[in-house]
Design a protein around this motif. Structure first.
Motif, PDB file in Angstrom:
ATOM      1  N   ASP A  57      21.450 -16.211 -19.616  1.00  0.00           N
ATOM      2  CA  ASP A  57      20.862 -14.896 -19.901  1.00  0.00           C
ATOM      3  C   ASP A  57      20.789 -14.707 -21.419  1.00  0.00           C
ATOM      4  O   ASP A  57      21.726 -15.033 -22.147  1.00  0.00           O
ATOM      5  CB  ASP A  57      21.739 -13.799 -19.266  1.00  0.00           C
ATOM      6  CG  ASP A  57      21.116 -12.420 -19.427  1.00  0.00           C
ATOM      7  OD1 ASP A  57      20.523 -11.919 -18.450  1.00  0.00           O
ATOM      8  OD2 ASP A  57      21.209 -11.848 -20.541  1.00  0.00           O
ATOM      9  N   ASP A  84      15.011 -11.964 -19.195  1.00  0.00           N
ATOM     10  CA  ASP A  84      15.602 -12.909 -20.154  1.00  0.00           C
ATOM     11  C   ASP A  84      16.600 -13.836 -19.479  1.00  0.00           C
ATOM     12  O   ASP A  84      17.492 -14.370 -20.129  1.00  0.00           O
ATOM     13  CB  ASP A  84      16.271 -12.153 -21.315  1.00  0.00           C
ATOM     14  CG  ASP A  84      17.509 -11.395 -20.867  1.00  0.00           C
ATOM     15  OD1 ASP A  84      17.624 -11.086 -19.659  1.00  0.00           O
ATOM     16  OD2 ASP A  84      18.372 -11.104 -21.718  1.00  0.00           O
ATOM     17  N   GLU A  85      16.489 -14.002 -18.161  1.00  0.00           N
ATOM     18  CA  GLU A  85      17.448 -14.874 -17.463  1.00  0.00           C
ATOM     19  C   GLU A  85      16.778 -16.004 -16.703  1.00  0.00           C
ATOM     20  O   GLU A  85      15.599 -15.907 -16.341  1.00  0.00           O
ATOM     21  CB  GLU A  85      18.305 -14.051 -16.498  1.00  0.00           C
ATOM     22  CG  GLU A  85      17.515 -13.539 -15.293  1.00  0.00           C
ATOM     23  CD  GLU A  85      18.402 -13.001 -14.170  1.00  0.00           C
ATOM     24  OE1 GLU A  85      19.138 -12.038 -14.426  1.00  0.00           O
ATOM     25  OE2 GLU A  85      18.334 -13.557 -13.051  1.00  0.00           O
TER      26      GLU A  85
END
Ligand code: DGT
Ligand code: MG
Ligand code: MG
Length: 285
Positions: free
Chosen positions: A29, A76-77
């Motif tokens: 992440d 964002d992971e």
């Protein structure tokens, strides 16, 4: 190597071998991407360049590590999945996690300029990622894990799409929009989008609604339910067999898709993900 009087320090190292015969998910992440996305002016709620860059970095990770069965990315992971038969790094957790995190980060930074041509990275505002490994003992568990991430993607995207429409197009303040959305269900948000902004959420881009699935491409098979033997001990494969499978997997192109992974169809058409046995390569016409 000659023994030295310092060598005893080696005994302080802790073993961190993950359980055999379990699915391993390494989820990474982005660190502080809330700030980073502001700094580099990511578009709200979704910045296609940012997502394409995440996907491009994930593709490189799958190419680099043929042991990976599949990966799923949103925001964002990214979740990288190793098959239960994987013996990479003797299944040592730290080695698996740090290799994925650093390989991904290296490619993310290397490829940045291709996706953000007018916004070069500036030190010290550099992207970095954290990571962890989690084991899942059954096929049901790993599929539920993937479903969990995809449902999360849908819930967040519907919220963010509605929220940013109310703010950017509706001229509402962040606080007012947040207040109005409190306690609403999906149907309410769909209605706000449709009635106020003429947007049919179903027509939003699949990449935003479903996230991104990265896997090796083989010939798709008929969607036949194939019962999976749960808990059957995996035959230990020899080093030569493992090497052969690695080479076969390297031949398959790595592709990005934005499709449903909650229903059976995705998994039935791609039995190689669950079985761990490479499928038939797609032959160019
Ligand atoms: P963390 O993970 O605890 O270090 O903190 P953050 O700030 O990375 O928070 P996280 O991971 O829960 O949430 C991801 C953040 O990244 C979220 O604030 C929105 C931002 N983000 C991700 N993708 C996009 C995008 O496409 N556009 C915009 N504007 N922001 C994005
Ligand atoms: Mg983050
Ligand atoms: Mg996140």
């Amino acid at each position: 190597m000659a023994n030295s009087k310092y060598e005893y320090v080696k005994a302080f190292e802790q073993p961190d071998i993950l359980l055999p015969n379990t699915w391993i998910v390494v989820r990474i992440d982005g660190r502080g991407f809330h700030k980073l996305s502001d700094r580099y002016c990511f578009k709200k709620p979704n910045d296609r360049r940012a997502l394409d860059l995440m996907n491009a970095a994930a593709v490189e990770v799958l190419k680099d590590l043929p042991e990976l069965a599949i990966a799923y990315g949103v925001s964002d992971e990214y979740s990288f999945v190793f098959h239960p038969s994987c013996e990479l790094f003797e299944r040592r957790s730290a080695k698996l996690v740090t290799t994925i995190v650093s390989t991904f980060t290296a490619h993310y930074i290397f490829l940045w300029g291709q996706y953000f041509q007018d916004t070069p990275l500036q030190s010290p505002y550099l992207p970095s990622f954290d990571g962890r490994a989690v084991m899942y003992p059954s096929t049901r568990n790993i599929r539920d894990y993937m479903s969990w991430r995809q449902v999360d993607c849908h819930i967040n995207n519907l919220y963010n799409t509605t929220f940013w429409m109310m703010v950017l197009r509706g001229g509402m303040s962040n606080t007012d929009a947040e207040q109005e959305l409190k306690g609403t269900v999906s149907a309410d948000k769909n209605e706000i989008l449709f009635k106020r902004f003429g947007i049919n959420y179903n027509n939003e881009e699949e990449i935003y609604k479903k996230g991104s699935i990265v896997s090796r491409q083989y010939q798709l098979e008929e969607a036949n339910p194939s019962p999976v033997e749960e808990g059957a001990p995996q035959e230990k494969t020899s080093k030569t067999q493992q090497e052969k499978a690695r080479k076969l997997r390297r031949k398959a192109p790595v592709v990005v898709e934005h499709v449903d992974i909650i229903k059976d169809e995705f998994w039935e058409k791609r039995p190689w993900i669950i079985s761990g046995k490479p499928g038939k390569l797609v032959v160019e016409a």
